[in-house]
Design a protein around this motif. Structure first.
Motif, PDB file in Angstrom:
ATOM      1  N   MET A   1       0.851  -1.156  -0.099  1.00  0.00           N
ATOM      2  CA  MET A   1      -0.074  -0.094  -0.178  1.00  0.00           C
ATOM      3  C   MET A   1       0.983   1.271  -0.040  1.00  0.00           C
ATOM      4  SD  MET A   1      -3.028   0.972   2.584  1.00  0.00           S
ATOM      5  CE  MET A   1      -2.468   0.625   4.390  1.00  0.00           C
ATOM      6  N   ASP A   2       0.756   2.192  -1.067  1.00  0.00           N
ATOM      7  CA  ASP A   2       1.508   3.357  -1.171  1.00  0.00           C
ATOM      8  C   ASP A   2       0.718   4.312  -0.418  1.00  0.00           C
ATOM      9  OD1 ASP A   2       3.225   5.350  -1.788  1.00  0.00           O
ATOM     10  OD2 ASP A   2       2.881   5.301  -3.911  1.00  0.00           O
ATOM     11  N   ILE A   3       1.144   4.655   0.728  1.00  0.00           N
ATOM     12  CA  ILE A   3       0.411   5.535   1.728  1.00  0.00           C
ATOM     13  C   ILE A   3       0.343   7.042   1.088  1.00  0.00           C
ATOM     14  CG2 ILE A   3       0.040   6.722   3.967  1.00  0.00           C
ATOM     15  CD1 ILE A   3       1.046   3.762   4.819  1.00  0.00           C
ATOM     16  N   GLN A   4       1.650   7.292   0.787  1.00  0.00           N
ATOM     17  CA  GLN A   4       1.725   8.537  -0.120  1.00  0.00           C
ATOM     18  C   GLN A   4       0.994   9.022  -1.121  1.00  0.00           C
ATOM     19  OE1 GLN A   4       3.692  10.838   1.951  1.00  0.00           O
ATOM     20  NE2 GLN A   4       2.919  12.525   0.403  1.00  0.00           N
ATOM     21  N   ALA A 120     -16.464   8.071   2.427  1.00  0.00           N
ATOM     22  CA  ALA A 120     -16.525   6.548   2.430  1.00  0.00           C
ATOM     23  C   ALA A 120     -16.250   5.765   1.169  1.00  0.00           C
ATOM     24  CB  ALA A 120     -18.103   6.399   2.800  1.00  0.00           C
ATOM     25  N   ILE A 121     -16.665   6.321   0.187  1.00  0.00           N
ATOM     26  CA  ILE A 121     -16.436   5.684  -1.118  1.00  0.00           C
ATOM     27  C   ILE A 121     -14.841   5.414  -1.332  1.00  0.00           C
ATOM     28  CG2 ILE A 121     -16.711   5.982  -3.572  1.00  0.00           C
ATOM     29  CD1 ILE A 121     -19.385   7.179  -3.039  1.00  0.00           C
ATOM     30  N   TYR A 122     -14.192   6.528  -1.146  1.00  0.00           N
ATOM     31  CA  TYR A 122     -12.761   6.539  -1.530  1.00  0.00           C
ATOM     32  C   TYR A 122     -11.974   5.620  -0.500  1.00  0.00           C
ATOM     33  CZ  TYR A 122      -7.917   7.843  -2.393  1.00  0.00           C
ATOM     34  OH  TYR A 122      -6.761   8.204  -2.721  1.00  0.00           O
ATOM     35  N   PHE A 123     -12.301   5.672   0.787  1.00  0.00           N
ATOM     36  CA  PHE A 123     -11.619   4.504   1.685  1.00  0.00           C
ATOM     37  C   PHE A 123     -11.856   3.149   1.509  1.00  0.00           C
ATOM     38  CE2 PHE A 123     -10.007   8.830   3.490  1.00  0.00           C
ATOM     39  CZ  PHE A 123      -8.675   8.415   3.051  1.00  0.00           C
ATOM     40  N   ALA A 124     -13.429   3.000   1.144  1.00  0.00           N
ATOM     41  CA  ALA A 124     -13.904   1.567   0.803  1.00  0.00           C
ATOM     42  C   ALA A 124     -12.871   1.053  -0.201  1.00  0.00           C
ATOM     43  CB  ALA A 124     -15.205   1.539   0.572  1.00  0.00           C
ATOM     44  N   ARG A 125     -12.789   1.894  -1.223  1.00  0.00           N
ATOM     45  CA  ARG A 125     -11.967   1.382  -2.237  1.00  0.00           C
ATOM     46  C   ARG A 125     -10.405   0.972  -2.006  1.00  0.00           C
ATOM     47  NH1 ARG A 125     -14.040   5.098  -7.486  1.00  0.00           N
ATOM     48  NH2 ARG A 125     -15.986   3.809  -7.786  1.00  0.00           N
ATOM     49  N   VAL A 126     -10.028   1.961  -1.323  1.00  0.00           N
ATOM     50  CA  VAL A 126      -8.487   1.734  -0.786  1.00  0.00           C
ATOM     51  C   VAL A 126      -8.397   0.443   0.043  1.00  0.00           C
ATOM     52  CG1 VAL A 126      -6.914   2.748   0.862  1.00  0.00           C
ATOM     53  CG2 VAL A 126      -7.937   4.135  -0.903  1.00  0.00           C
ATOM     54  N   GLU A 127      -9.504   0.216   1.029  1.00  0.00           N
ATOM     55  CA  GLU A 127      -9.466  -0.902   1.861  1.00  0.00           C
ATOM     56  C   GLU A 127      -9.763  -2.064   1.088  1.00  0.00           C
ATOM     57  OE1 GLU A 127      -8.532  -1.169   4.907  1.00  0.00           O
ATOM     58  OE2 GLU A 127      -8.069   0.750   4.804  1.00  0.00           O
ATOM     59  N   LYS A 128     -10.586  -2.099   0.002  1.00  0.00           N
ATOM     60  CA  LYS A 128     -10.970  -3.259  -0.929  1.00  0.00           C
ATOM     61  C   LYS A 128      -9.672  -3.457  -1.748  1.00  0.00           C
ATOM     62  CE  LYS A 128     -13.936  -4.874  -4.545  1.00  0.00           C
ATOM     63  NZ  LYS A 128     -15.009  -4.290  -5.506  1.00  0.00           N
ATOM     64  N   ASN A 130      -6.611  -2.785  -1.032  1.00  0.00           N
ATOM     65  CA  ASN A 130      -5.585  -3.371   0.219  1.00  0.00           C
ATOM     66  C   ASN A 130      -5.880  -4.845   0.460  1.00  0.00           C
ATOM     67  OD1 ASN A 130      -3.221  -3.232   1.740  1.00  0.00           O
ATOM     68  ND2 ASN A 130      -4.594  -2.539   3.376  1.00  0.00           N
ATOM     69  N   LYS A 131      -7.046  -5.191   0.565  1.00  0.00           N
ATOM     70  CA  LYS A 131      -7.313  -6.785   0.943  1.00  0.00           C
ATOM     71  C   LYS A 131      -6.879  -7.628  -0.427  1.00  0.00           C
ATOM     72  CE  LYS A 131     -10.679  -6.052   4.410  1.00  0.00           C
ATOM     73  NZ  LYS A 131     -11.951  -6.066   4.924  1.00  0.00           N
ATOM     74  N   LYS A 132      -7.338  -7.142  -1.588  1.00  0.00           N
ATOM     75  CA  LYS A 132      -7.009  -7.840  -2.709  1.00  0.00           C
ATOM     76  C   LYS A 132      -5.596  -8.034  -2.717  1.00  0.00           C
ATOM     77  CE  LYS A 132      -7.949  -7.253  -7.686  1.00  0.00           C
ATOM     78  NZ  LYS A 132      -8.178  -6.453  -8.868  1.00  0.00           N
ATOM     79  N   ASN A 133      -4.633  -7.156  -2.626  1.00  0.00           N
ATOM     80  CA  ASN A 133      -3.258  -7.301  -2.715  1.00  0.00           C
ATOM     81  C   ASN A 133      -2.703  -8.058  -1.735  1.00  0.00           C
ATOM     82  OD1 ASN A 133      -3.363  -5.528  -5.009  1.00  0.00           O
ATOM     83  ND2 ASN A 133      -2.884  -3.779  -3.926  1.00  0.00           N
ATOM     84  N   ASN A 134      -3.304  -8.073  -0.416  1.00  0.00           N
ATOM     85  CA  ASN A 134      -2.680  -8.883   0.681  1.00  0.00           C
ATOM     86  C   ASN A 134      -3.135 -10.329   0.346  1.00  0.00           C
ATOM     87  OD1 ASN A 134      -1.604  -6.788   2.000  1.00  0.00           O
ATOM     88  ND2 ASN A 134      -3.419  -6.173   3.393  1.00  0.00           N
ATOM     89  N   PHE A 135      -4.153 -10.670  -0.237  1.00  0.00           N
ATOM     90  CA  PHE A 135      -4.640 -12.180  -0.567  1.00  0.00           C
ATOM     91  C   PHE A 135      -3.999 -12.559  -1.543  1.00  0.00           C
ATOM     92  CE2 PHE A 135      -8.638 -10.961   1.752  1.00  0.00           C
ATOM     93  CZ  PHE A 135      -8.361 -11.718   2.830  1.00  0.00           C
TER      94      PHE A 135
END
Length: 136
Positions: A1-4, A120-128, A130-135
């Motif tokens: 996850m590229d936080i910057q 809500a939309i932006y960070f839901a996409r970020v979390e989705k 992030n989960k996709k990349n972690n699996f």
């Protein structure tokens, strides 16, 4: 996850949305001769400040303890609501008529809800993502 990169994109898109709402407000003011002056300015400033605070706090939490982000999303929304109360009450005390307060509340709620939905939309996409990349 590229936080910057995530924070930079969040801030740029958020600023763009806020400016777009402000421009729409000015157009409505001019087309329908509805005086929105201070309502637009205060709502604009509130939205910019909360966008910056929310984005920078997210960045700090994402770097220090990313597992706490779920709690941050809830706490961030509550803090935004608590920050909104003094703005509305302050304008209510400043305003000279009920009509003026009503216009302010309508404009403020539009800014508030659009930014709440954006977060809500932006960070839901970020979390989705992030989960996709972690699996993998």
């Amino acid at each position: 996850m590229d936080i910057q990169r995530i924070v930079k994109k969040y801030l740029i898109t958020g600023f763009s949305i806020i400016c777009l709402i402000y421009i729409i407000g000015i157009c409505v003011e001019r087309l329908f001769s509805i005086p929105l002056g201070w309502s637009l300015i205060i709502s604009y400033i509130f939205s910019i400040v909360t966008l910056l605070i929310y984005g920078l706090c997210w960045k700090l939490i994402a770097k220090s303890s990313p597992k706490s982000l779920t709690l941050y999303y809830m706490a961030g929304s509550i803090m935004r609501m608590l920050l909104a109360i003094p703005f509305v009450v302050g304008y209510w005390m400043y305003a000279s008529s009920f009509e003026e307060v009503f216009r302010f509340v309508i404009v403020f709620i539009i800014f508030y809800l659009v930014m709440l939905a954006y977060d809500a939309i932006y960070f839901a996409r970020v979390e989705k993502q992030n989960k996709k990349n972690n699996f993998r």
